[in-house]
Design an enzyme around this catalytic site. Structure first.
Site, PDB file in Angstrom:
ATOM      1  CG  ASP A  57       0.887  -2.966 -11.281  1.00  9.99           C
ATOM      2  OD1 ASP A  57       0.666  -3.597 -12.319  1.00  9.99           O
ATOM      3  OD2 ASP A  57       1.907  -2.095 -11.230  1.00  9.99           O
TER       4      ASP A  57
ATOM      5  NE  ARG B 235       2.986   1.748 -13.305  1.00  6.21           N
ATOM      6  CZ  ARG B 235       2.713   2.356 -11.921  1.00  6.21           C
ATOM      7  NH1 ARG B 235       2.121   3.395 -11.768  1.00  6.21           N
ATOM      8  NH2 ARG B 235       2.814   1.464 -10.869  1.00  6.21           N
ATOM      9  CG  ASP B 236       6.490   1.240 -18.687  1.00 11.18           C
ATOM     10  OD1 ASP B 236       5.848   1.532 -17.521  1.00 11.18           O
ATOM     11  OD2 ASP B 236       7.396   1.715 -19.079  1.00 11.18           O
ATOM     12  CD  GLU B 237       4.660  -1.535 -12.241  1.00  9.58           C
ATOM     13  OE1 GLU B 237       4.396  -0.232 -12.422  1.00  9.58           O
ATOM     14  OE2 GLU B 237       4.918  -2.128 -11.386  1.00  9.58           O
TER      15      GLU B 237
ATOM     16  CG  ASP C 103      -0.656  -4.066  -6.222  1.00  6.36           C
ATOM     17  OD1 ASP C 103       0.408  -4.395  -5.507  1.00  6.36           O
ATOM     18  OD2 ASP C 103      -0.807  -3.062  -6.529  1.00  6.36           O
TER      19      ASP C 103
ATOM     20  CD1 TRP D 110       4.000  -6.725  -3.488  1.00 10.51           C
ATOM     21  CD2 TRP D 110       4.111  -5.955  -1.340  1.00 10.51           C
ATOM     22  NE1 TRP D 110       3.738  -5.376  -3.568  1.00 10.51           N
ATOM     23  CE2 TRP D 110       3.816  -4.906  -2.189  1.00 10.51           C
ATOM     24  CE3 TRP D 110       4.184  -5.382  -0.076  1.00 10.51           C
ATOM     25  CZ2 TRP D 110       3.371  -3.512  -1.770  1.00 10.51           C
ATOM     26  CZ3 TRP D 110       3.940  -4.335   0.265  1.00 10.51           C
ATOM     27  CH2 TRP D 110       3.503  -3.407  -0.510  1.00 10.51           C
TER      28      TRP D 110
ATOM     29  CD  GLU E 248       0.835   3.513  -8.363  1.00  7.97           C
ATOM     30  OE1 GLU E 248       0.655   4.219  -9.593  1.00  7.97           O
ATOM     31  OE2 GLU E 248       1.746   2.916  -8.241  1.00  7.97           O
TER      32      GLU E 248
ATOM     33  CG  HIS F 219      -2.453   1.032  -8.811  1.00  3.92           C
ATOM     34  ND1 HIS F 219      -1.720   1.100  -9.960  1.00  3.92           N
ATOM     35  CD2 HIS F 219      -1.483   0.364  -7.847  1.00  3.92           C
ATOM     36  CE1 HIS F 219      -0.433   0.540  -9.843  1.00  3.92           C
ATOM     37  NE2 HIS F 219      -0.466   0.059  -8.428  1.00  3.92           N
TER      38      HIS F 219
HETATM   39  C1  RAM Z   1       4.329  -0.459  -8.001  1.00  4.22           C
HETATM   40  C2  RAM Z   1       3.176  -1.537  -8.464  1.00  4.22           C
HETATM   41  C3  RAM Z   1       2.517  -2.156  -7.390  1.00  4.22           C
HETATM   42  C4  RAM Z   1       3.141  -2.308  -6.094  1.00  4.22           C
HETATM   43  C5  RAM Z   1       4.766  -2.149  -5.970  1.00  4.22           C
HETATM   44  C6  RAM Z   1       5.473  -2.065  -4.802  1.00  4.22           C
HETATM   45  O1  RAM Z   1       5.301  -0.626  -8.856  1.00  4.22           O
HETATM   46  O2  RAM Z   1       2.563  -0.572  -9.147  1.00  4.22           O
HETATM   47  O3  RAM Z   1       1.084  -1.648  -7.145  1.00  4.22           O
HETATM   48  O4  RAM Z   1       2.754  -3.411  -5.476  1.00  4.22           O
HETATM   49  O5  RAM Z   1       5.146  -1.166  -6.802  1.00  4.22           O
END
Ligand code: RAM
Length: 887
Positions: free
Chosen positions: A464, A468-470, A477, A528, A739, A760
């Site tokens: 995504d 960041r911490d993801e 996506d 998704w 994003e 994003h």
């Molecule tokens: C966020 C992500 C992503 C998205 C979900 C639902 O945390 O960055 O882009 O698909 O949520």
């Protein structure tokens, strides 16, 4: 020029090392100057040596076939660790025979699990606590006696690894072995090290990092295990035919070195004074190192590298040095990128330099770290003081445009030497395939931002965001962006690998995790989970990858069956958790979820995925599935209409996203469709030509308008410069896709720091519409891999005066570009041999369309398929054409 064969590939790659499929697939491209060239036959030869084609291992003989994309090897069973040479020839339309292609090869890796003799090893936990942040180093010396003919290393790690042989880095891959669903599948890499070995004593060295295996991911570390470990097998073949094998085992030695800390989100800490000099060489005295011990990393099946390797693909110097109001010294790279800084400090020993990476400056011009949340993304480097020292983080990556520098001697007075801070751009090294250009510079920048978004987020898995911490493989996506991605870059192996992980992580009931590889609890949101169906189908369409479709077919079906089991009504999906039209602007106050009802979205996707599974079953010749999913598709579409179309023929959900989905997924027909399209147009016009769509509606909005008679409205949306629009971030200076439509608000403030990525790619899905509608370079329905092409540009008002795209397709280079001049539009089309296209142009009659200056109906090279109702369709074969039509 006669018929020639250019560019042969095996499994998408040129002469790949380390293929573990028993039937590798070969592709080639034909070149001919003749118009309308097609292949009528081919012949493949495979041999054991470049000079051994007189005794081939396999000779397909002349096969009467047009196939030239992913043709499977069908010779005798392949042997592990063996190189196979191949060449191809082809016959053209009137029997012309090409010469043999240049000889290429592939090399089989370890074709069965029992070929592995190596043992997993790591540093002894009694000596180096597995949770000690320092990275383990492993080494082993061994003697070779005899003339070396060839040598290969097969290697992987729990964590990440870098490999060294006699002091030199082996290969240029980064972040190996890549990120897979480790408990089920782990990639290994193959290296040709023939020329790095010598007679006498040699030394192997391995550095290990936490990587995705052990780093904190989504707020938890040690997701897959806590102890970093390595597995390596070196096969040396001598000139006399004998072989020696060196493997990881407890005879290796272990210690730690300069890497004191290494984490995906947080960065790396390296103390150059602690890196034992020459530890990678045979001469190094390792008597103080401890014995390595056996490890059990709990990883699954070993598979040869499927994806493109992650590499440095570009280097960028900073473009400016900033002194911020807060007093910080900051380098600006002019581009939001993903990678690392290659530090070349010229500083005294013991100097500690700290680099903090950020995407953006705030309204006052200070570096903004808020949106990184828990990710520290910093490099802390302590210098050895040696001449020429250089360091680039080994086991992490950073998403940044700005780097705040602390501790560089003299930085406050003298500034910083830019050469000491060059940035490496790092991502999966996918060949670039698509180019786009038009007369509007802002749109060109938008397209560039889409490309940078793909580069930054296609770092082994489609993430995504990269900062960041993801940084997770969010399925939604990936699904909305896959078609755009497949235009800009060759993403066949990239998605094949990721989809294999998706299937591996899929729940027994068919549920699809929110992220793949799965490191979260949640699963199965509409749009998704549909990545399970849409991605393999798109890869099949774009590259003709039928094997992938076959491999994923059970996963695709399982997802649709999952949806069928959810609803209170078998044909409606009206239960469960969904992200809905994520980040839609029609969301309620303080909600991320747009106004389009979730059951509307869920049922629409249910119908769409059922239809795609039916289409996949048709492609795979599975008659029972064709019937079953065809029937299901009709029932779900009927249920959708009963539930969401009013008796008067309007949609029950008055949102842009709802209208776009119903139109693009083909859920409304006839007069209802006409009305839904008209109402979508009104929704956009009434909103002053601004969109309200989120992740789900945005990719389809312009398609829904353009394909239903409202292309001018779609173009106005594209050209919109005020918030919300695609060009608003561009006007704000964005160099990647944001994003949020308002990641930076018009007053310079930010969207909340809880979720505000500036890299994003999801909204970059507009690229697909730019290429397929504005330029009009699209695949037709009569084949896959752009064998059948459709050129149907939509010129619209006079906003654009030209638009062009070039696509390196599986058959070769396709080009289409139009230019408006006075009262005429000229269309330049080039098609590779083996393909043909339907060209659709607006004109009242055929005679108004000229091909190379002559009326189209008089051209020998074009067949008129349709003329009337304001448009003309022509069929043309390969070659280059200039067509003109009235503006
Ligand atoms: C966020 C992500 C992503 C998205 C979900 C639902 O945390 O960055 O882009 O698909 O949520």
């Amino acid at each position: 020029m006669p018929l020639t064969i250019k560019e042969t590939t095996c499994e998408y790659k040129r002469s790949p090392l380390g293929i573990d499929t028993p039937h590798p697939r070969l592709s080639w491209k034909l070149e001919s100057e003749k118009r309308g060239e097609v292949q009528t036959g081919y012949r493949i030869q495979v041999s054991a040596g470049a000079e051994k084609f007189d005794e081939p291992l396999w000779d397909s003989g002349r096969v009467e076939s047009e196939a030239s994309v992913l043709v499977p090897y069908a010779g005798p069973e392949l042997r592990s660790r063996t190189r196979y040479y191949y060449r191809v020839k082809a016959w053209g339309r009137d029997g012309t025979e090409s010469a043999w292609s240049e000889t290429a090869w592939w090399e089989a890796a370890l074709l069965s699990a029992d070929e592995w003799q190596a043992n997993w090893i790591g540093a002894d936990p009694a000596v180096l606590d597995p949770d000690d942040e320092a990275s383990p180093l492993l080494r082993k010396t061994f003697e070779l006696d005899g003339e070396i003919a060839s040598a290969r290393i097969y290697a992987t790690a729990a964590g990440l690894y870098e490999l060294y042989l006699n002091g030199e880095r082996v290969g240029e891959d980064l972040m190996a072995p890549g990120w897979t669903s480790y408990a089920k599948r782990l990639q290994y890499q193959t290296y040709d090290v023939t020329h790095s070995l010598s007679q006498g004593i040699n030394a192997l060295g391995i550095a290990l990092g936490n990587g995705w295996y052990k780093s904190e991911l989504a707020k938890k570390n040690n997701r897959y295990g806590n102890r970093r470990a390595a597995l390596l097998q070196l096969h040396v073949l001598f000139a006399d035919g004998s072989e020696q094998v060196v493997v990881t085992d407890p005879s290796w030695k272990a210690s730690t070195g300069g890497i004191r800390f290494s984490e995906i989100y947080h960065g790396e800490t390296f103390d150059a004074r602690l890196e034992p000099a020459e530890w990678r060489t045979a001469e190094f005295d390792d008597s103080t190192w401890r014995a390595a011990t056996a490890a059990e990393p709990g990883t699954g099946r070993l598979v040869a590298q499927e994806n493109w390797p992650v590499r440095v693909t570009e280097r960028l110097l900073p473009v400016a040095l900033l002194r911020t109001p807060a007093g910080d010294t900051v380098l600006d790279y002019g581009q939001n990128l993903v990678g690392r800084v290659r530090l070349r400090p010229n500083v005294p020993a013991g100097t500690t330099i700290r680099l903090r990476h950020a995407e953006i400056l705030d309204r006052d011009g200070n570096v903004y770290y808020g949106n990184l949340r828990g990710a520290r993304q910093e490099l802390v480097y302590t210098a050895s003081g040696e001449a020429g020292e250089t360091y680039a983080a080994a086991f992490t990556f950073f998403g940044f445009r700005y780097v705040q520098v602390e501790g560089y001697p003299g930085q406050d007075e003298a500034g910083l030497p830019f050469e000491a801070f060059e940035a490496d751009v790092v991502h999966s090294d996918m060949p670039e395939t698509g180019r786009f250009e038009c007369s509007n510079e802002l749109i060109n920048r938008l397209n560039l931002n889409i490309r940078w978004g793909q580069r930054g987020n296609f770092l082994d898995v489609p993430t995504d965001c990269p900062q960041r911490d993801e940084r997770l493989g969010w399925t939604g996506d990936a699904q909305v962006f896959v078609r755009t991605a497949a235009f800009l870059y060759q993403v066949g192996p990239f998605f094949a690998k990721w989809l294999h992980d998706l299937a591996a992580d899929q729940h027994p009931d068919g549920g699809v995790p929110f992220v793949v590889p799965n490191v979260l609890q949640g699963h199965s949101s509409a749009a998704w989970g549909d990545a399970a169906v849409i991605c393999p189908w798109t890869i099949y369409q774009c590259y003709g990858d039928k094997r992938l479709l076959e491999e994923q077919f059970d996963s695709m079906k399982a997802w649709v069956e999952y949806m069928r089991a959810q609803g209170e009504d078998e044909y409606l999906w009206n239960t469960g958790f969904h992200f809905g039209d994520w980040l839609g602007l029609d969301a309620k106050e303080n909600s991320y979820i747009g106004a389009t009802p979730k059951d509307f979205i869920a049922t629409a996707y249910y119908a769409y995925s059922a239809r795609l599974v039916r289409d996949a079953a048709v492609a795979l010749g599975k008659a029972a599935d064709v019937r079953y999913f065809g029937d299901l598709y009709h029932r779900v579409s009927d249920a959708f209409r009963r539930e969401f179309v009013t008796p008067g023929g309007r949609l029950a959900a008055p949102t842009q996203t709802a209208h776009a989905l119903a139109l693009v997924f083909g859920l409304v027909e006839g007069e209802v469709k006409t009305r839904v399209a008209r109402e979508l147009n009104e929704l956009v016009v009434k909103n002053d030509h601004h969109l309200t769509t989120g992740f789900v509606g945005t990719p389809y909005l312009c398609f829904a308008l353009s394909d239903n008679g409202y292309h001018d409205t779609a173009l106005k949306l594209l050209m919109q410069e005020s918030y919300p629009s695609w060009l608003y971030p561009v006007k704000q200076g964005a160099t990647t896709i944001w994003e949020h439509w308002d990641g930076v608000k018009p007053d310079g403030t930010f969207w909340s720091e809880h979720m505000n990525s500036y890299n994003h790619y999801a909204y970059g899905a507009i690229g697909d519409w730019l290429y397929r509608r504005v330029v009009g370079l699209d695949a037709g329905d009569g084949g896959t891999a752009y064998r059948d092409i459709r050129i149907a540009p939509l010129f619209g008002g006079s906003d654009l005066s030209f638009a062009a795209a070039t696509l390196e397709s599986p058959y070769g280079t396709i080009h289409s570009g139009w230019r408006r001049a006075d009262d005429e539009i000229a269309l330049d089309v080039a098609l590779p041999a083996g393909t043909s296209a339907t060209v659709r142009l607006p004109a009242a009659d055929v005679a108004r369309i000229l091909i190379d200056g002559k009326p189209a109906d008089a051209s020998e090279d074009a067949a008129v398929l349709h003329a009337g109702e304001g448009f003309v369709e022509l069929r043309i074969g390969s070659g280059r054409y200039v067509l003109t039509c009235p503006a």
